[in-house]
Motif scaffolding. Structure first.
Motif, PDB file in Angstrom:
ATOM      1  N   ARG A 240       0.875  -1.185   0.000  1.00 43.78           N
ATOM      2  CA  ARG A 240       0.000   0.000   0.000  1.00 43.78           C
ATOM      3  C   ARG A 240       0.906   1.228   0.000  1.00 43.78           C
ATOM      4  NH1 ARG A 240      -2.752   3.278   3.778  1.00 43.78           N
ATOM      5  NH2 ARG A 240      -4.881   3.843   3.170  1.00 43.78           N
ATOM      6  N   LEU A 241       0.839   1.995  -1.100  1.00 46.35           N
ATOM      7  CA  LEU A 241       1.796   3.076  -1.327  1.00 46.35           C
ATOM      8  C   LEU A 241       1.103   4.295  -1.923  1.00 46.35           C
ATOM      9  CD1 LEU A 241       4.475   0.838  -3.067  1.00 46.35           C
ATOM     10  CD2 LEU A 241       4.810   1.924  -0.835  1.00 46.35           C
ATOM     11  N   LEU A 242       1.759   5.432  -1.809  1.00 46.97           N
ATOM     12  CA  LEU A 242       1.340   6.571  -2.602  1.00 46.97           C
ATOM     13  C   LEU A 242       1.631   6.261  -4.076  1.00 46.97           C
ATOM     14  CD1 LEU A 242       2.668   9.452  -0.335  1.00 46.97           C
ATOM     15  CD2 LEU A 242       0.268   8.886  -0.775  1.00 46.97           C
ATOM     16  N   HIS A 243       0.794   6.770  -4.961  1.00 44.88           N
ATOM     17  CA  HIS A 243       0.870   6.369  -6.362  1.00 44.88           C
ATOM     18  C   HIS A 243       2.254   6.571  -6.962  1.00 44.88           C
ATOM     19  CE1 HIS A 243       0.282   6.579 -10.750  1.00 44.88           C
ATOM     20  NE2 HIS A 243      -0.674   5.699 -10.542  1.00 44.88           N
ATOM     21  N   TYR A 244       2.912   7.692  -6.658  1.00 44.05           N
ATOM     22  CA  TYR A 244       4.214   7.947  -7.273  1.00 44.05           C
ATOM     23  C   TYR A 244       5.250   6.906  -6.865  1.00 44.05           C
ATOM     24  CZ  TYR A 244       6.544   9.795  -3.063  1.00 44.05           C
ATOM     25  OH  TYR A 244       7.123   9.931  -1.822  1.00 44.05           O
ATOM     26  N   GLN A 245       5.067   6.308  -5.671  1.00 43.01           N
ATOM     27  CA  GLN A 245       6.017   5.306  -5.189  1.00 43.01           C
ATOM     28  C   GLN A 245       5.904   3.997  -5.969  1.00 43.01           C
ATOM     29  OE1 GLN A 245       4.610   5.409  -1.168  1.00 43.01           O
ATOM     30  NE2 GLN A 245       5.971   7.094  -0.562  1.00 43.01           N
ATOM     31  N   ALA A 246       4.729   3.747  -6.536  1.00 43.60           N
ATOM     32  CA  ALA A 246       4.505   2.520  -7.304  1.00 43.60           C
ATOM     33  C   ALA A 246       4.406   2.781  -8.801  1.00 43.60           C
ATOM     34  CB  ALA A 246       3.215   1.842  -6.820  1.00 43.60           C
ATOM     35  N   ALA A 247       4.588   4.038  -9.210  1.00 42.67           N
ATOM     36  CA  ALA A 247       4.287   4.437 -10.595  1.00 42.67           C
ATOM     37  C   ALA A 247       5.068   3.638 -11.625  1.00 42.67           C
ATOM     38  CB  ALA A 247       4.554   5.938 -10.762  1.00 42.67           C
ATOM     39  N   ARG A 248       6.358   3.371 -11.356  1.00 47.49           N
ATOM     40  CA  ARG A 248       7.169   2.645 -12.349  1.00 47.49           C
ATOM     41  C   ARG A 248       6.606   1.247 -12.583  1.00 47.49           C
ATOM     42  NH1 ARG A 248      11.449  -0.948 -11.931  1.00 47.49           N
ATOM     43  NH2 ARG A 248      11.526  -0.666  -9.661  1.00 47.49           N
ATOM     44  N   GLY A 249       6.310   0.523 -11.513  1.00 45.32           N
ATOM     45  CA  GLY A 249       5.776  -0.820 -11.646  1.00 45.32           C
ATOM     46  C   GLY A 249       4.397  -0.842 -12.274  1.00 45.32           C
ATOM     47  N   LEU A 250       3.574   0.162 -11.954  1.00 44.89           N
ATOM     48  CA  LEU A 250       2.243   0.224 -12.542  1.00 44.89           C
ATOM     49  C   LEU A 250       2.322   0.537 -14.035  1.00 44.89           C
ATOM     50  CD1 LEU A 250       0.436   2.219  -9.705  1.00 44.89           C
ATOM     51  CD2 LEU A 250       0.155  -0.215 -10.232  1.00 44.89           C
ATOM     52  N   ALA A 251       3.276   1.383 -14.414  1.00 42.83           N
ATOM     53  CA  ALA A 251       3.390   1.782 -15.818  1.00 42.83           C
ATOM     54  C   ALA A 251       3.850   0.637 -16.708  1.00 42.83           C
ATOM     55  CB  ALA A 251       4.356   2.961 -15.937  1.00 42.83           C
ATOM     56  N   ASN A 252       4.754  -0.214 -16.193  1.00 50.41           N
ATOM     57  CA  ASN A 252       5.276  -1.295 -17.049  1.00 50.41           C
ATOM     58  C   ASN A 252       4.578  -2.637 -16.815  1.00 50.41           C
ATOM     59  OD1 ASN A 252       6.396  -2.397 -14.682  1.00 50.41           O
ATOM     60  ND2 ASN A 252       8.418  -1.507 -15.060  1.00 50.41           N
ATOM     61  N   GLY A 253       3.529  -2.640 -15.996  1.00 49.06           N
ATOM     62  CA  GLY A 253       2.756  -3.862 -15.793  1.00 49.06           C
ATOM     63  C   GLY A 253       3.312  -4.793 -14.732  1.00 49.06           C
ATOM     64  N   ALA A 254       4.394  -4.403 -14.061  1.00 46.49           N
ATOM     65  CA  ALA A 254       4.960  -5.251 -13.008  1.00 46.49           C
ATOM     66  C   ALA A 254       4.089  -5.238 -11.755  1.00 46.49           C
ATOM     67  CB  ALA A 254       6.376  -4.792 -12.669  1.00 46.49           C
TER      68      ALA A 254
END
Length: 307
Positions: A240-254
């Motif tokens: 559970r993170l702020l969006h910017y902290q997970a943004a890289r993984g969310l952007a590339n599907g990881a």
């Protein structure tokens, strides 16, 4: 004796809470600092500090004197800045602070561009996930990602940030995707190891304001949000993170988000500074430079599109 020097040392002692900590901050011998404070007490004919082996406390006279000393020192600093031209020419040192990962991803690139634009301004940039005391730590501007308490600080909002729950596709395929917050009880979770954080994760009832608190059993606890995001990508657990902290993984599907309907309200992102009358041009220049660029960056990093 140099009265202004002794006053400044006394103020630092009260800010740090001990003579030894103040001596380290000021880079002076402890004996020198202690002597300066004692000399000031002799000059005033009053005891300012009560010193014990465990703590240091201001007397009533000391508290009143320190408050007056702060005002005097601030007036002197203001006069020196004015004389040095900080209110007529953009120059001098600007002290900034930001959360570690946000600072590295969004503030540092912005500062690099700013320095190239304003060669007479230097920047001291500190990354910490602790909310520093802007006044006591002599910070000009701070990034805050949270609801702000009522205060005399001046805050400029630059965006809003989602709080997301996310996991790797492999973990969700193995354990199933949670449909309600309570489903997290059966899933491995990755958490941030910080004393101020609750052991429960908070969610909001869809379409309402009621709060749901779910105690989570941490499979892995880490000291940084960046490490938590990486562990989630590696399939260790749900994060559970702020969006910017997970943004890289969310952007590339990881990473994939779950429980989107239950996400809590957006967290505002502000640039915060102290109100001290006339603003130095170096700060005005940075605000004018940073605010539109951060607002644009946070349209994506915040996890939503601003209207």
């Amino acid at each position: 004796m140099d009265r202004f020097e002794a006053m400044a040392m006394l103020v630092t002692v009260t800010e740090e809470g001990s003579l030894s900590a103040a001596a380290r901050r000021l880079h002076v011998p402890l004996a020198t600092l202690s002597r300066k404070v004692s000399d000031l007490e002799k000059l005033l004919g009053a005891r300012l500090l009560i010193r014990t082996t465990r703590k240091l406390t201001l007397t009533d006279v000391g508290a009143a004197y320190v408050a007056a000393a702060r005002r005097i020192l601030e007036d002197v600093e203001h006069a020196e800045r004015e004389a040095a031209g900080e209110y007529t020419t953009p120059r001098g040192e600007l002290t900034l602070t930001a959360p570690v990962m946000f600072g590295r991803l969004h503030v540092l690139p912005l500062v690099a561009q700013f320095l190239a634009t304003w060669p007479a301004i230097n920047v001291r940039l500190s990354f910490t996930d602790r909310n520093v005391d802007i006044v006591e730590d002599h910070v000009d501007l701070a990034v805050r990602i949270s609801q702000l308490p009522d205060s005399t600080m001046i805050a400029t909002q630059v965006g809003e940030m989602r709080t997301v729950t996310c996991a790797s596709p492999a973990l969700l395929a193995e354990h199933g995707s949670p449909e309600r917050p309570d489903d997290l009880r059966r899933l491995p979770c990755v958490t941030v190891d910080a004393p101020i954080l609750s052991p429960s994760w908070r969610y909001r009832v869809p379409g309402g304001s009621a709060v749901i608190e779910v105690p989570v059993a941490s499979r892995l606890s880490l000291s940084s949000t960046e490490a938590v995001a990486e562990a989630a990508i590696q399939g260790v657990g749900v994060a559970r993170l702020l969006h910017y902290q997970a943004a890289r993984g969310l952007a590339n599907g990881a990473l994939q988000t779950v429980l989107e309907d239950y996400e809590p309200g957006l967290q505002p992102v502000h640039l915060v500074h102290v109100s001290r009358g006339q603003m130095p041009l170096k700060m005005r220049c940075f605000l004018d430079f940073a605010v539109p660029r951060l607002r644009e960056a946070l349209k994506t990093a915040g996890g939503h599109q601003s209207p």
